[in-house]
Design a protein around this motif. Structure first.
Motif, PDB file in Angstrom:
ATOM      1  N   GLY A  76       0.758  -1.252   0.000  1.00 29.99           N
ATOM      2  CA  GLY A  76       0.000   0.000   0.000  1.00 29.99           C
ATOM      3  C   GLY A  76       0.782   1.291   0.000  1.00 29.99           C
ATOM      4  N   ASP A  77       2.053   1.269   0.388  1.00 24.05           N
ATOM      5  CA  ASP A  77       2.789   2.526   0.564  1.00 24.05           C
ATOM      6  C   ASP A  77       2.932   3.334  -0.718  1.00 24.05           C
ATOM      7  OD1 ASP A  77       3.032   2.220   3.249  1.00 24.05           O
ATOM      8  OD2 ASP A  77       5.205   1.886   3.280  1.00 24.05           O
ATOM      9  N   ALA A  78       3.026   2.653  -1.855  1.00 25.36           N
ATOM     10  CA  ALA A  78       3.215   3.380  -3.116  1.00 25.36           C
ATOM     11  C   ALA A  78       2.011   4.241  -3.474  1.00 25.36           C
ATOM     12  CB  ALA A  78       3.503   2.389  -4.248  1.00 25.36           C
ATOM     13  N   ASP A  79       0.870   4.015  -2.823  1.00 26.48           N
ATOM     14  CA  ASP A  79      -0.322   4.810  -3.116  1.00 26.48           C
ATOM     15  C   ASP A  79      -0.247   6.208  -2.509  1.00 26.48           C
ATOM     16  OD1 ASP A  79      -1.335   2.555  -4.396  1.00 26.48           O
ATOM     17  OD2 ASP A  79      -2.422   1.868  -2.625  1.00 26.48           O
ATOM     18  N   GLY A  80       0.716   6.417  -1.604  1.00 31.31           N
ATOM     19  CA  GLY A  80       0.927   7.755  -1.054  1.00 31.31           C
ATOM     20  C   GLY A  80      -0.042   8.168   0.035  1.00 31.31           C
ATOM     21  N   ALA A  81      -0.504   7.217   0.849  1.00 34.36           N
ATOM     22  CA  ALA A  81      -1.452   7.538   1.915  1.00 34.36           C
ATOM     23  C   ALA A  81      -0.793   8.346   3.032  1.00 34.36           C
ATOM     24  CB  ALA A  81      -2.039   6.254   2.494  1.00 34.36           C
ATOM     25  N   GLU A  82      -1.566   9.225   3.628  1.00 34.31           N
ATOM     26  CA  GLU A  82      -1.132   9.963   4.818  1.00 34.31           C
ATOM     27  C   GLU A  82      -1.261   9.056   6.037  1.00 34.31           C
ATOM     28  OE1 GLU A  82      -2.530  13.747   7.614  1.00 34.31           O
ATOM     29  OE2 GLU A  82      -3.230  13.612   5.538  1.00 34.31           O
ATOM     30  N   VAL A  83      -0.213   8.940   6.819  1.00 33.46           N
ATOM     31  CA  VAL A  83      -0.195   8.044   7.977  1.00 33.46           C
ATOM     32  C   VAL A  83      -0.776   8.743   9.197  1.00 33.46           C
ATOM     33  CG1 VAL A  83       1.266   6.716   9.550  1.00 33.46           C
ATOM     34  CG2 VAL A  83       1.793   6.770   7.091  1.00 33.46           C
ATOM     35  N   VAL A  84      -1.745   8.092   9.853  1.00 33.07           N
ATOM     36  CA  VAL A  84      -2.341   8.574  11.098  1.00 33.07           C
ATOM     37  C   VAL A  84      -2.472   7.380  12.034  1.00 33.07           C
ATOM     38  CG1 VAL A  84      -4.289   9.749  12.183  1.00 33.07           C
ATOM     39  CG2 VAL A  84      -3.679  10.311   9.823  1.00 33.07           C
ATOM     40  N   ARG A  85      -2.045   7.543  13.278  1.00 35.62           N
ATOM     41  CA  ARG A  85      -2.149   6.477  14.269  1.00 35.62           C
ATOM     42  C   ARG A  85      -2.992   6.975  15.452  1.00 35.62           C
ATOM     43  NH1 ARG A  85      -1.073   4.138  10.388  1.00 35.62           N
ATOM     44  NH2 ARG A  85       0.719   2.799   9.954  1.00 35.62           N
ATOM     45  N   PHE A  86      -3.944   6.144  15.879  1.00 35.95           N
ATOM     46  CA  PHE A  86      -4.890   6.538  16.916  1.00 35.95           C
ATOM     47  C   PHE A  86      -4.696   5.717  18.187  1.00 35.95           C
ATOM     48  CE2 PHE A  86      -7.391   7.730  13.086  1.00 35.95           C
ATOM     49  CZ  PHE A  86      -7.608   9.072  13.398  1.00 35.95           C
ATOM     50  N   PRO A  87      -4.989   6.315  19.349  1.00 38.07           N
ATOM     51  CA  PRO A  87      -5.044   5.545  20.598  1.00 38.07           C
ATOM     52  C   PRO A  87      -6.308   4.696  20.610  1.00 38.07           C
ATOM     53  CG  PRO A  87      -5.751   7.802  20.994  1.00 38.07           C
ATOM     54  CD  PRO A  87      -5.303   7.751  19.559  1.00 38.07           C
ATOM     55  N   PRO A  88      -6.454   3.798  21.595  1.00 41.00           N
ATOM     56  CA  PRO A  88      -7.627   2.913  21.620  1.00 41.00           C
ATOM     57  C   PRO A  88      -8.908   3.588  22.093  1.00 41.00           C
ATOM     58  CG  PRO A  88      -6.188   2.430  23.461  1.00 41.00           C
ATOM     59  CD  PRO A  88      -5.456   3.408  22.600  1.00 41.00           C
ATOM     60  N   GLY A  89      -8.838   4.853  22.493  1.00 39.83           N
ATOM     61  CA  GLY A  89     -10.019   5.592  22.905  1.00 39.83           C
ATOM     62  C   GLY A  89     -10.300   6.732  21.946  1.00 39.83           C
ATOM     63  N   MET A  90     -11.584   7.117  21.843  1.00 40.55           N
ATOM     64  CA  MET A  90     -11.966   8.209  20.948  1.00 40.55           C
ATOM     65  C   MET A  90     -12.955   9.133  21.653  1.00 40.55           C
ATOM     66  SD  MET A  90     -14.566   6.260  18.284  1.00 40.55           S
ATOM     67  CE  MET A  90     -15.126   7.796  17.534  1.00 40.55           C
ATOM     68  N   ASN A  91     -13.133  10.296  21.100  1.00 40.97           N
ATOM     69  CA  ASN A  91     -14.084  11.279  21.613  1.00 40.97           C
ATOM     70  C   ASN A  91     -15.482  10.654  21.675  1.00 40.97           C
ATOM     71  OD1 ASN A  91     -16.080  13.396  21.588  1.00 40.97           O
ATOM     72  ND2 ASN A  91     -14.488  14.835  20.976  1.00 40.97           N
ATOM     73  N   ARG A  92     -16.082  10.651  22.866  1.00 39.35           N
ATOM     74  CA  ARG A  92     -17.385  10.000  23.012  1.00 39.35           C
ATOM     75  C   ARG A  92     -18.466  10.681  22.191  1.00 39.35           C
ATOM     76  NH1 ARG A  92     -21.593  10.834  26.519  1.00 39.35           N
ATOM     77  NH2 ARG A  92     -20.323  12.128  27.910  1.00 39.35           N
ATOM     78  N   MET A  93     -18.404  11.994  22.034  1.00 41.32           N
ATOM     79  CA  MET A  93     -19.398  12.691  21.228  1.00 41.32           C
ATOM     80  C   MET A  93     -19.300  12.272  19.763  1.00 41.32           C
ATOM     81  SD  MET A  93     -20.944  14.282  23.551  1.00 41.32           S
ATOM     82  CE  MET A  93     -22.044  15.331  22.594  1.00 41.32           C
TER      83      MET A  93
END
Length: 304
Positions: free
Chosen positions: A47-64
């Protein structure tokens, strides 16, 4: 007659997974993590050749944000939230007394602003929306998160906390559907690199309740979800190890994500279940990874 040892018990006996006292919540050994790291590298090579922007998330998210997705309406049985103590000295004393008496201490816990992430892509959409309209060629993201789904089980492949890596495409219907088809076409080659056999099939999400049956039928009729199925627990019921999802304009409408021509953006994602892929390889190649086929070891770690 003695019952056959389950795959999960074999993983425990080999020290690859370790029990915590909660079904579906396991510690992972260094060997297991080495396999996951190798799988991650193979995914990147595809997949890297497609040029995706890398984002890494923690296991929790905004409840709203979590509430706005509609997850609680569709999957209330799988959802998890984070509760915290927000009280005073009196409340603290009540907790201490309850703990000492072996009673329920949860009355002093209140719903916090964090929910446990059920799908890796959910926190991404409001972030993308805040950036304004998409460029003409849309956007592509490479994301990873630990996810939570409350489904305790003695099946090794059905864990309550697991990692999901995804590529998420945002753009016009043609752009995102072409993206999904590209990854469906790639999936067979990727499974071959892992030394596995699988098949892509039409699927649906496990919507809850009577209304969920209609949602499942609609999802299948519109061919919105496909899965790569690989035998792990059994040949008769293969495990979904990758998914290929077309959301149509659901998230675009929800978060007002606009295309370059000011139309509601469509989105699609391809997801890789990191634990499930690792378990599939352990089931098919054996629990001693140093004895795996040389081409598989070379693909994962660069050396046979």
């Amino acid at each position: 007659m003695l019952a056959a040892t389950s795959f999960l018990d074999r993983l425990f006996d080999a020290g690859i997974l370790m029990e915590t006292g909660v079904e579906g919540l396991y510690a992972r050994s260094g060997a297991f993590e080495r396999v996951v790291d190798g799988i991650d590298r193979v995914i990147s090579r595809f997949g890297d050749a497609d040029g995706a922007e890398v984002v890494r998330f923690p296991p929790g998210m905004n409840r709203m944000v979590f509430e706005k997705t509609g997850y609680m309406k569709n999957f209330p049985n799988l959802a998890g939230t984070v509760h915290c103590f927000c009280g005073d000295d009196s409340g603290h004393a009540e907790i201490i007394a309850a703990l000492e008496a072996g009673d329920d201490w949860s009355r002093q816990q209140a719903l916090s602003e964090i929910a446990l992430t059920p799908a890796a892509c959910y926190p991404l959409y409001p972030i993308a929306a805040r950036r304004g309209s998409l460029p003409a060629d849309g956007r592509l993201f490479d994301i990873l998160s630990y996810c939570f789904r409350h489904e305790p089980s003695r099946e090794a492949t059905r864990q309550q906390m697991f990692r999901m890596r995804e590529y998420v495409r945002m753009g016009t219907p043609d752009q995102v559907q072409a993206f999904r088809q590209m990854w469906i076409d790639r999936a067979g080659a990727m499974v071959g690199v892992f030394g596995l056999e699988g098949a892509v099939d039409l699927a649906n999400d496990p919507f809850f309740g009577r209304a969920g049956r209609m949602l499942k039928n609609n999802q299948r009729q519109q061919t919105l979800k496909f899965e790569m199925l690989i035998p792990v627990e059994s040949v008769e019921k293969p495990t979904a190890c990758m998914s290929f999802n077309y959301h149509q304009d659901h998230f675009g409408t929800l978060w007002n994500i606009r295309t370059a021509t000011d139309e509601t953006a469509h989105t699609a994602c391809v997801g890789f279940g990191m634990e499930r892929l690792a378990l599939a390889m352990l089931r098919h190649h054996g629990l001693e990874i140093e004895g795996w086929p040389a081409p598989v070891r070379e693909a994962l770690w660069g050396a046979a």
